[in-house]
Write a protein that holds these residues in place. Structure first.
Motif, PDB file in Angstrom:
ATOM      1  N   ASP A   1       0.573   2.333 -10.425  1.00  0.00           N
ATOM      2  CA  ASP A   1       1.278   3.472 -10.246  1.00  0.00           C
ATOM      3  C   ASP A   1       0.721   4.258  -9.053  1.00  0.00           C
ATOM      4  OD1 ASP A   1      -1.025   4.652 -11.262  1.00  0.00           O
ATOM      5  OD2 ASP A   1      -0.105   4.758 -13.447  1.00  0.00           O
ATOM      6  N   ARG A   2       1.168   5.371  -8.877  1.00  0.00           N
ATOM      7  CA  ARG A   2       0.855   6.384  -7.554  1.00  0.00           C
ATOM      8  C   ARG A   2      -0.519   6.685  -7.809  1.00  0.00           C
ATOM      9  NH1 ARG A   2       6.417   8.736  -7.470  1.00  0.00           N
ATOM     10  NH2 ARG A   2       6.604   7.505  -9.066  1.00  0.00           N
ATOM     11  N   GLU A   3      -1.106   6.609  -9.137  1.00  0.00           N
ATOM     12  CA  GLU A   3      -2.394   7.298  -8.997  1.00  0.00           C
ATOM     13  C   GLU A   3      -3.540   6.174  -8.442  1.00  0.00           C
ATOM     14  OE1 GLU A   3      -5.678   7.485 -12.693  1.00  0.00           O
ATOM     15  OE2 GLU A   3      -3.604   7.403 -13.498  1.00  0.00           O
ATOM     16  N   LEU A   4      -2.999   5.100  -8.320  1.00  0.00           N
ATOM     17  CA  LEU A   4      -3.802   3.951  -7.834  1.00  0.00           C
ATOM     18  C   LEU A   4      -3.497   3.678  -6.217  1.00  0.00           C
ATOM     19  CD1 LEU A   4      -3.790   1.585 -10.776  1.00  0.00           C
ATOM     20  CD2 LEU A   4      -5.637   3.025 -10.003  1.00  0.00           C
ATOM     21  N   TRP A   5      -3.280   4.857  -5.467  1.00  0.00           N
ATOM     22  CA  TRP A   5      -2.942   4.651  -4.160  1.00  0.00           C
ATOM     23  C   TRP A   5      -4.129   3.953  -3.488  1.00  0.00           C
ATOM     24  CZ3 TRP A   5      -5.208   7.349  -0.043  1.00  0.00           C
ATOM     25  CH2 TRP A   5      -6.055   8.527  -0.523  1.00  0.00           C
ATOM     26  N   ASP A   6      -3.774   3.307  -2.221  1.00  0.00           N
ATOM     27  CA  ASP A   6      -4.731   2.699  -1.313  1.00  0.00           C
ATOM     28  C   ASP A   6      -4.023   2.325  -0.153  1.00  0.00           C
ATOM     29  OD1 ASP A   6      -7.049   0.877  -0.455  1.00  0.00           O
ATOM     30  OD2 ASP A   6      -7.642   0.718  -2.783  1.00  0.00           O
ATOM     31  N   CYS A   7      -4.624   1.404   0.613  1.00  0.00           N
ATOM     32  CA  CYS A   7      -3.917   0.787   1.831  1.00  0.00           C
ATOM     33  C   CYS A   7      -2.907  -0.218   1.316  1.00  0.00           C
ATOM     34  CB  CYS A   7      -4.771   0.088   2.850  1.00  0.00           C
ATOM     35  SG  CYS A   7      -6.360   0.720   3.308  1.00  0.00           S
ATOM     36  N   VAL A   8      -1.604   0.323   1.341  1.00  0.00           N
ATOM     37  CA  VAL A   8      -0.451  -0.223   0.513  1.00  0.00           C
ATOM     38  C   VAL A   8      -0.133  -1.630   1.184  1.00  0.00           C
ATOM     39  CG1 VAL A   8       1.349   0.816   1.727  1.00  0.00           C
ATOM     40  CG2 VAL A   8       1.690   0.036  -0.738  1.00  0.00           C
ATOM     41  N   ASP A   9      -0.123  -1.671   2.543  1.00  0.00           N
ATOM     42  CA  ASP A   9       0.309  -3.055   3.222  1.00  0.00           C
ATOM     43  C   ASP A   9      -0.933  -4.089   2.910  1.00  0.00           C
ATOM     44  OD1 ASP A   9      -1.365  -1.795   4.897  1.00  0.00           O
ATOM     45  OD2 ASP A   9      -0.430  -2.575   6.747  1.00  0.00           O
ATOM     46  N   GLN A  10      -1.982  -3.848   2.603  1.00  0.00           N
ATOM     47  CA  GLN A  10      -2.842  -4.617   2.605  1.00  0.00           C
ATOM     48  C   GLN A  10      -2.915  -5.054   0.944  1.00  0.00           C
ATOM     49  OE1 GLN A  10      -7.032  -3.430   3.786  1.00  0.00           O
ATOM     50  NE2 GLN A  10      -6.048  -2.600   5.501  1.00  0.00           N
ATOM     51  N   LEU A  11      -2.744  -4.163   0.330  1.00  0.00           N
ATOM     52  CA  LEU A  11      -2.538  -4.219  -1.199  1.00  0.00           C
ATOM     53  C   LEU A  11      -1.288  -5.323  -1.397  1.00  0.00           C
ATOM     54  CD1 LEU A  11      -3.208  -4.004  -4.279  1.00  0.00           C
ATOM     55  CD2 LEU A  11      -1.839  -2.103  -4.318  1.00  0.00           C
ATOM     56  N   TRP A  12      -0.191  -5.202  -0.793  1.00  0.00           N
ATOM     57  CA  TRP A  12       1.167  -6.278  -0.936  1.00  0.00           C
ATOM     58  C   TRP A  12       0.702  -7.471  -0.285  1.00  0.00           C
ATOM     59  CZ3 TRP A  12       5.015  -7.250  -3.638  1.00  0.00           C
ATOM     60  CH2 TRP A  12       5.744  -6.322  -4.202  1.00  0.00           C
ATOM     61  N   ALA A  13      -0.140  -7.452   0.671  1.00  0.00           N
ATOM     62  CA  ALA A  13      -0.758  -8.786   1.348  1.00  0.00           C
ATOM     63  C   ALA A  13      -1.349  -9.438   0.265  1.00  0.00           C
ATOM     64  CB  ALA A  13      -1.269  -8.705   2.612  1.00  0.00           C
ATOM     65  N   TYR A  14      -2.337  -8.834  -0.464  1.00  0.00           N
ATOM     66  CA  TYR A  14      -3.297  -9.527  -1.274  1.00  0.00           C
ATOM     67  C   TYR A  14      -2.285  -9.900  -2.716  1.00  0.00           C
ATOM     68  CZ  TYR A  14      -7.110  -7.005   0.575  1.00  0.00           C
ATOM     69  OH  TYR A  14      -8.324  -6.462   1.502  1.00  0.00           O
ATOM     70  N   ILE A  15      -1.267  -9.280  -3.029  1.00  0.00           N
ATOM     71  CA  ILE A  15      -0.182  -9.923  -4.147  1.00  0.00           C
ATOM     72  C   ILE A  15       0.396 -10.977  -3.589  1.00  0.00           C
ATOM     73  CG2 ILE A  15       1.805  -9.169  -5.164  1.00  0.00           C
ATOM     74  CD1 ILE A  15       0.610  -6.105  -5.457  1.00  0.00           C
ATOM     75  N   CYS A  16       0.777 -11.108  -2.246  1.00  0.00           N
ATOM     76  CA  CYS A  16       1.355 -12.400  -1.774  1.00  0.00           C
ATOM     77  C   CYS A  16       0.521 -13.451  -2.162  1.00  0.00           C
ATOM     78  CB  CYS A  16       1.623 -12.115  -0.334  1.00  0.00           C
ATOM     79  SG  CYS A  16       3.154 -10.843   0.015  1.00  0.00           S
ATOM     80  N   ASN A  17      -0.658 -13.050  -1.514  1.00  0.00           N
ATOM     81  CA  ASN A  17      -1.899 -14.384  -1.814  1.00  0.00           C
ATOM     82  C   ASN A  17      -1.845 -14.620  -3.118  1.00  0.00           C
ATOM     83  OD1 ASN A  17      -2.489 -13.981   0.794  1.00  0.00           O
ATOM     84  ND2 ASN A  17      -4.423 -12.971   0.410  1.00  0.00           N
ATOM     85  N   MET A  18      -1.899 -13.685  -4.157  1.00  0.00           N
ATOM     86  CA  MET A  18      -1.711 -14.055  -5.595  1.00  0.00           C
ATOM     87  C   MET A  18      -0.706 -14.882  -6.099  1.00  0.00           C
ATOM     88  SD  MET A  18      -3.288 -10.486  -6.935  1.00  0.00           S
ATOM     89  CE  MET A  18      -3.269 -11.059  -8.660  1.00  0.00           C
ATOM     90  N   VAL A  19       0.472 -14.628  -5.442  1.00  0.00           N
ATOM     91  CA  VAL A  19       1.694 -15.423  -5.861  1.00  0.00           C
ATOM     92  C   VAL A  19       1.516 -16.860  -5.223  1.00  0.00           C
ATOM     93  CG1 VAL A  19       4.092 -15.383  -5.430  1.00  0.00           C
ATOM     94  CG2 VAL A  19       3.065 -13.119  -5.974  1.00  0.00           C
ATOM     95  N   GLU A  20       1.135 -16.948  -4.055  1.00  0.00           N
ATOM     96  CA  GLU A  20       0.923 -18.315  -3.748  1.00  0.00           C
ATOM     97  C   GLU A  20      -0.045 -18.922  -4.418  1.00  0.00           C
ATOM     98  OE1 GLU A  20       0.346 -20.108   0.768  1.00  0.00           O
ATOM     99  OE2 GLU A  20      -1.184 -18.735   0.126  1.00  0.00           O
ATOM    100  N   GLU A  21      -1.100 -18.281  -4.787  1.00  0.00           N
ATOM    101  CA  GLU A  21      -2.430 -19.251  -5.547  1.00  0.00           C
ATOM    102  C   GLU A  21      -1.826 -19.516  -6.920  1.00  0.00           C
ATOM    103  OE1 GLU A  21      -5.521 -16.500  -5.595  1.00  0.00           O
ATOM    104  OE2 GLU A  21      -5.952 -16.850  -3.625  1.00  0.00           O
ATOM    105  N   LEU A  22      -0.823 -18.904  -7.627  1.00  0.00           N
ATOM    106  CA  LEU A  22      -0.209 -19.117  -8.666  1.00  0.00           C
ATOM    107  C   LEU A  22       0.424 -20.628  -8.853  1.00  0.00           C
ATOM    108  CD1 LEU A  22       1.270 -16.220 -10.672  1.00  0.00           C
ATOM    109  CD2 LEU A  22      -0.386 -17.574 -11.447  1.00  0.00           C
ATOM    110  N   ARG A  23       0.733 -21.139  -7.690  1.00  0.00           N
ATOM    111  CA  ARG A  23       1.269 -22.415  -7.489  1.00  0.00           C
ATOM    112  C   ARG A  23       0.362 -23.460  -7.990  1.00  0.00           C
ATOM    113  NH1 ARG A  23       3.230 -23.303  -1.676  1.00  0.00           N
ATOM    114  NH2 ARG A  23       3.863 -25.404  -2.567  1.00  0.00           N
TER     115      ARG A  23
END
Length: 165
Positions: A50-72
């Motif tokens: 949620d917005r309480e956990l704000w950060d470098c949002v484009d980097q966070l999204w990139a990390y999530i993309c890595n996680m999705v790829e790793e789930l393969r």
């Protein structure tokens, strides 16, 4: 967000001191290397992010993309936020079910969700986020395209047919 959804995701630019704006309505950020923002990620009504956990949002999204790829190829994947000791984890707990959890020093959150639905929503929201960001921060287009490639190469169809060897 009046209708209940199993997975609900929204991306924002901004921070608590100047306010948050949906990425689809945002103006270009001042610093293309440090883009404040947040992701709302609700799983069956549980606010994982949620917005309480704000950060470098484009980097966070990139990390999530890595996680999705790793789930393969992995049953469990995790990443920490770019600038905080906050840990996001995706863990396959049985065929077709993912435990999504978030842990940081003062709190933890978790929910179980259907894997295909979860990955579909992450892909759709991630694609929307990065396409908008390419318009707002064209200098980062290459990095955003790389993140998108990792996100889309790991779609639900990839996870259901990832048995080799």
């Amino acid at each position: 967000m009046s209708n209940y959804a199993a997975v609900s995701i929204a991306s924002y630019l901004g921070n608590p001191s100047r306010g948050f704006t949906l990425v689809t309505k945002a103006t270009p950020p001042h610093d293309p290397d440090y883009i404040d923002g947040a992701i709302d990620l609700f799983v069956h009504g549980v606010p994982i992010l949620d917005r309480e956990l704000w950060d470098c949002v484009d980097q966070l999204w990139a990390y999530i993309c890595n996680m999705v790829e790793e789930l393969r190829t992995q049953e469990k994947t995790y990443s920490y936020f770019p600038d905080q000791p906050v840990k996001l984890t995706f863990k396959r707990i049985r065929a077709g079910q993912i435990l999504v959890s978030l842990n940081w020093p003062t709190e933890g959150r978790q929910a179980v969700v259907e894997e295909d639905l979860f990955l579909e929503q992450l892909q759709e929201s991630g694609r929307e986020f990065f396409e908008q960001m390419k318009d707002l921060v064209p200098i980062n287009t290459g990095a955003y395209d790389e993140a998108l490639a990792r996100l889309t190469s790991a779609g639900p169809e990839a996870t259901s047919s990832s048995s080799s060897g």
